[in-house]
Write a protein that holds these residues in place. Structure first.
Motif, mmCIF file in Angstrom:
data_model
loop_
_atom_site.group_PDB
_atom_site.id
_atom_site.type_symbol
_atom_site.label_atom_id
_atom_site.label_comp_id
_atom_site.label_asym_id
_atom_site.label_seq_id
_atom_site.Cartn_x
_atom_site.Cartn_y
_atom_site.Cartn_z
ATOM 1 N N ARG A 23 0.839 -1.207 0.000
ATOM 2 C CA ARG A 23 0.000 0.000 0.000
ATOM 3 C C ARG A 23 0.873 1.257 0.000
ATOM 4 O O ARG A 23 0.555 2.260 -0.647
ATOM 5 N N ILE A 24 1.973 1.216 0.720
ATOM 6 C CA ILE A 24 2.892 2.375 0.741
ATOM 7 C C ILE A 24 3.367 2.670 -0.683
ATOM 8 O O ILE A 24 3.371 3.813 -1.137
ATOM 9 N N ILE A 25 3.742 1.602 -1.410
ATOM 10 C CA ILE A 25 4.215 1.778 -2.798
ATOM 11 C C ILE A 25 3.081 2.350 -3.657
ATOM 12 O O ILE A 25 3.278 3.300 -4.418
ATOM 13 N N LYS A 26 1.900 1.766 -3.505
ATOM 14 C CA LYS A 26 0.738 2.216 -4.290
ATOM 15 C C LYS A 26 0.435 3.684 -4.041
ATOM 16 O O LYS A 26 -0.002 4.413 -4.930
ATOM 17 N N ASP A 27 0.685 4.131 -2.803
ATOM 18 C CA ASP A 27 0.413 5.528 -2.445
ATOM 19 C C ASP A 27 1.578 6.455 -2.772
ATOM 20 O O ASP A 27 1.634 7.590 -2.312
ATOM 21 N N GLY A 28 2.571 5.944 -3.514
ATOM 22 C CA GLY A 28 3.678 6.805 -3.942
ATOM 23 C C GLY A 28 4.832 6.880 -2.958
ATOM 24 O O GLY A 28 5.705 7.747 -3.082
ATOM 25 N N ALA A 45 6.833 2.240 -10.405
ATOM 26 C CA ALA A 45 7.618 2.498 -11.627
ATOM 27 C C ALA A 45 6.863 3.312 -12.671
ATOM 28 O O ALA A 45 7.431 3.667 -13.701
ATOM 29 N N THR A 46 5.583 3.593 -12.410
ATOM 30 C CA THR A 46 4.814 4.309 -13.433
ATOM 31 C C THR A 46 4.621 5.792 -13.076
ATOM 32 O O THR A 46 3.926 6.512 -13.777
ATOM 33 N N ILE A 47 5.223 6.225 -11.971
ATOM 34 C CA ILE A 47 5.019 7.613 -11.519
ATOM 35 C C ILE A 47 6.350 8.372 -11.543
ATOM 36 O O ILE A 47 7.302 8.013 -10.849
ATOM 37 N N SER A 48 6.385 9.437 -12.337
ATOM 38 C CA SER A 48 7.658 10.141 -12.523
ATOM 39 C C SER A 48 8.178 10.764 -11.222
ATOM 40 O O SER A 48 9.380 10.737 -10.947
ATOM 41 N N THR A 49 7.272 11.300 -10.393
ATOM 42 C CA THR A 49 7.741 11.960 -9.166
ATOM 43 C C THR A 49 8.319 10.945 -8.176
ATOM 44 O O THR A 49 9.174 11.281 -7.362
ATOM 45 N N VAL A 50 7.857 9.699 -8.268
ATOM 46 C CA VAL A 50 8.407 8.658 -7.390
ATOM 47 C C VAL A 50 9.867 8.391 -7.782
ATOM 48 O O VAL A 50 10.744 8.251 -6.924
ATOM 49 N N ALA A 51 10.117 8.354 -9.091
ATOM 50 C CA ALA A 51 11.495 8.157 -9.549
ATOM 51 C C ALA A 51 12.384 9.281 -8.999
ATOM 52 O O ALA A 51 13.496 9.023 -8.513
ATOM 53 N N GLN A 52 11.869 10.506 -9.037
ATOM 54 C CA GLN A 52 12.667 11.631 -8.516
ATOM 55 C C GLN A 52 12.959 11.449 -7.031
ATOM 56 O O GLN A 52 14.059 11.747 -6.554
ATOM 57 N N SER A 134 3.350 -7.960 -5.971
ATOM 58 C CA SER A 134 1.964 -8.392 -6.119
ATOM 59 C C SER A 134 1.021 -7.470 -5.339
ATOM 60 O O SER A 134 0.017 -6.998 -5.865
ATOM 61 N N HIS A 135 1.365 -7.189 -4.084
ATOM 62 C CA HIS A 135 0.503 -6.340 -3.251
ATOM 63 C C HIS A 135 0.465 -4.891 -3.734
ATOM 64 O O HIS A 135 -0.530 -4.200 -3.526
ATOM 65 N N SER A 136 1.540 -4.438 -4.353
ATOM 66 C CA SER A 136 1.551 -3.028 -4.752
ATOM 67 C C SER A 136 0.787 -2.822 -6.067
ATOM 68 O O SER A 136 0.514 -1.697 -6.451
ATOM 69 N N LYS A 137 0.457 -3.908 -6.735
ATOM 70 C CA LYS A 137 -0.358 -3.873 -7.965
ATOM 71 C C LYS A 137 0.213 -2.953 -9.034
ATOM 72 O O LYS A 137 -0.517 -2.312 -9.802
ATOM 73 N N THR A 138 1.524 -2.854 -9.065
ATOM 74 C CA THR A 138 2.214 -2.091 -10.105
ATOM 75 C C THR A 138 3.609 -2.691 -10.237
ATOM 76 O O THR A 138 3.964 -3.597 -9.478
ATOM 77 N N ALA A 139 4.375 -2.208 -11.196
ATOM 78 C CA ALA A 139 5.785 -2.625 -11.247
ATOM 79 C C ALA A 139 6.565 -1.721 -10.295
ATOM 80 O O ALA A 139 6.179 -0.575 -10.070
#
Ligand code: TXA
Ligand code: MG
Length: 346
Positions: A23-28, A45-52, A134-139
């Motif tokens: 959930r933490i990952i999902k919430d950025g 991996a799909t959010i640009s601000t997270v990469a920053q 799996s839990h974060s439902k994203t890469a």
């Protein structure tokens, strides 16, 4: 930032904690997690601000791209343009310590790939990593969870030293089994190029794919103005603060040299187990495993480099590893930590 540390010993029992991490990952947010290679510093991996945020937490230059971690090999379809070589390699080595670079799809922001049109995809075999994805439902985009310029972390204590207060959560899953980062290959037109050697060896790749080439930067220094195939190649990695010198040549001469060095200065030696009785007893002699046992050496190397860095040694010595099999991965990491300084004793 307040960093929560959780320890996971049994994944099924700790599913609830992993769900929270997801959930933490999902919430950025950012979560450090164990993999079979080294610890990763993960975010969506799909959010640009997270990469920053990841680059900032590591102190890493933002032109050095991140690896995108997926739960199942076929999930790569969502993020990259795969080809038949990907599936051959995936069938042989995934889940496991192999990263494959392919043209990226638009869902992966340029911030994740350091501005490149390609993306590095990896499907880790560690159950905690797999369940977290799996839990974060994203890469999950994740570089190694060290501060830039430090050795990759192979234990949670390394992560705590480097990233406490910089991430939302650290999952302590014990020591990493392999201890060196994944093998990286790039699927180029015509050839499969080995950019970073790891536990999946050159010979193993050749059994699965035709035309595998080893990038010269794996074991040689880049030329002054050379544009590397992987941005990570141009940065000096894993460097301890004392000079680190690799030794090669006649074994007897080598031990003689190390003994005389021990007498004249404070030196730290990353030694083969069987050589230790021939050296002066010292807490600065660090056992990295038997000479022929690359698996143990790989598991110990980064922890040994961190330990060496904590000693007051003026200089650090180690043997030049043999470049065959997994030895090439050790060679690649050590030669860079030593900034290509090799002393030959004959
Ligand atoms: O074992 C591993 O691979 C670990 C764990 C956490 O999965 N991760 C890891 O990530 O070692 P990192 O960021 O420390 O190293 C990734 C390397 C960098 O040198 C980067 O330059 C290269 O992969 N890389 C990533 N994407 C690339 C791309 N599209 N093209 C070329 N090189 C790329
Ligand atoms: Mg790294």
């Amino acid at each position: 930032m307040n960093t929560e540390i959780i320890r996971i010993t049994n994944t099924s029992a700790d599913e609830e904690a992993l769900e929270r991490a997801g959930r933490i990952i999902k919430d950025g947010g950012l979560v450090v997690f164990p993999t079979e290679t080294v610890y990763g510093l993960g975010g969506d991996a799909t959010i640009s601000t997270v990469a920053q945020k990841i680059y900032a937490a590591k102190g890493r230059p933002s032109d050095n791209p991140l690896i995108v971690h997926i739960e199942h090999p076929e999930d790569a379809e969502q993020y990259a343009f795969t080809d038949e070589r990907y599936y051959k390699l995936a069938k042989a080595f995934m889940p496991g310590p192999l990263t494959i670079i392919m043209p990226k799809k638009d869902i992966i922001p340029k911030e994740v790939t350091g501005g490149l049109d390609t993306v590095a995809v990896r499907c880790p075999s560690h159950p905690v990593a797999s369940r977290l994805i799996s839990h974060s439902k994203t890469a999950i985009a994740a570089p190694s969870a060290n501060l830039s310029g430090k050795p990759s972390p192979t234990r949670a204590s390394h992560v705590i030293d480097d990233l406490m207060g910089q991430v939302d959560m650290i999952i302590d899953g014990g020591s990493c089994e392999i201890g060196l980062e994944s093998t990286i290959v790039k699927l180029d037109e015509g050839a499969v190029i080995l950019l970073r050697p790891g536990a999946i060896t050159y010979d193993a790749l050749c059994c699965v794919c035709d035309n595998v080439k080893i990038s010269h930067a794996v074991s040689e220094q880049l030329a002054a103005n050379e544009q590397p195939l992987s941005p990570g190649m141009k940065y000096k990695h894993y460097a301890p603060s004392a000079p680190f010198v690799l030794l090669e040549g006649n074994k007897e001469k080598l031990l003689e040299f190390l003994l005389s060095e021990q007498k004249s200065k404070t030196c730290c030696i990353l030694a083969y187990t069987e050589d230790i009785p021939f050296l002066m007893k010292s807490e600065y002699v660090i056992d990295i495993g038997n000479e022929q046992d690359y698996i143990t050496q790989a598991r110990n190397l980064f922890a040994a480099l961190r330990k060496a860095d904590e000693t007051p040694a003026e200089i650090i010595y180690a043997h030049v590893p043999n470049k065959s099999g997994m030895g090439l991965a050790l060679y690649n990491r050590m030669i860079r930590a030593a900034a290509h300084t090799i002393k030959t004793l004959i």
